[in-house]
Scaffold this motif. Structure first.
Motif, PDB file in Angstrom:
ATOM      1  N   GLU A 179      41.001  52.360  41.399  1.00 13.02           N
ATOM      2  CA  GLU A 179      42.418  52.512  41.720  1.00 13.02           C
ATOM      3  C   GLU A 179      42.739  53.974  41.997  1.00 13.02           C
ATOM      4  O   GLU A 179      42.224  54.869  41.331  1.00 13.02           O
ATOM      5  CB  GLU A 179      43.307  51.993  40.590  1.00 13.02           C
ATOM      6  N   CYS A 187      48.331  47.170  46.808  1.00 11.22           N
ATOM      7  CA  CYS A 187      49.100  48.406  46.771  1.00 11.22           C
ATOM      8  C   CYS A 187      50.434  48.073  46.117  1.00 11.22           C
ATOM      9  O   CYS A 187      51.161  47.197  46.592  1.00 11.22           O
ATOM     10  CB  CYS A 187      49.296  48.986  48.168  1.00 11.22           C
ATOM     11  N   THR A 195      47.120  51.933  44.327  1.00  7.19           N
ATOM     12  CA  THR A 195      46.317  51.180  45.284  1.00  7.19           C
ATOM     13  C   THR A 195      44.982  50.869  44.639  1.00  7.19           C
ATOM     14  O   THR A 195      44.335  51.766  44.083  1.00  7.19           O
ATOM     15  CB  THR A 195      46.097  52.003  46.569  1.00  7.19           C
ATOM     16  N   SER A 252      42.207  43.570  47.338  1.00  6.13           N
ATOM     17  CA  SER A 252      42.824  44.883  47.129  1.00  6.13           C
ATOM     18  C   SER A 252      44.336  44.738  47.085  1.00  6.13           C
ATOM     19  O   SER A 252      44.888  43.708  47.463  1.00  6.13           O
ATOM     20  CB  SER A 252      42.394  45.858  48.219  1.00  6.13           C
TER      21      SER A 252
END
Length: 111
Positions: free
Chosen positions: A96, A77, A51, A75
């Motif tokens: 991260e 994931c 992430t 962002s």
């Protein structure tokens, strides 16, 4: 673990790619990355969920088959074992987190 001010040095992972661990415990590690314009993280996958948050810069990011231009404030994931790669379009700073913890990103015993 609480890290009030990071004292660890960055270490080079690839040309133009530096990383330092910030905080970690048994299941998660948080890392800071500095990426130089023109560098790349070649296509790879790993058994860690990843992430991230782009603090500054621009990245051309591929997750599986989709390419995305990532800009500051974006962002992501990435599930474990999903192929991904990055081309660094501008100098960038990234945070991260990886789970389970990446032993290869832990600081040296003496660091």
């Amino acid at each position: 673990m609480f890290t009030k001010r990071n004292f660890r040095s960055f270490k080079s992972l690839l040309p133009g790619v530096e990383m330092r661990p910030l905080a970690f415990e048994e299941k998660t590690i948080l890392c800071e990355f500095k990426l130089e314009k023109g560098s790349e993280l070649p296509s790879h996958s790993h058994p860690y969920e990843q992430t991230g948050y782009l603090i500054s810069g621009r990245l051309n990011f591929r997750i599986d088959k989709e390419w995305i231009i990532a800009e500051a404030g974006d962002s992501w994931c990435i599930p474990e074992n999903v192929e991904h790669q990055v081309d660094v379009l501008e100098d960038a700073k990234v945070l991260e987190a990886f789970t389970p913890i990446r032993p290869d990103y832990l600081p040296d015993e003496n660091a």
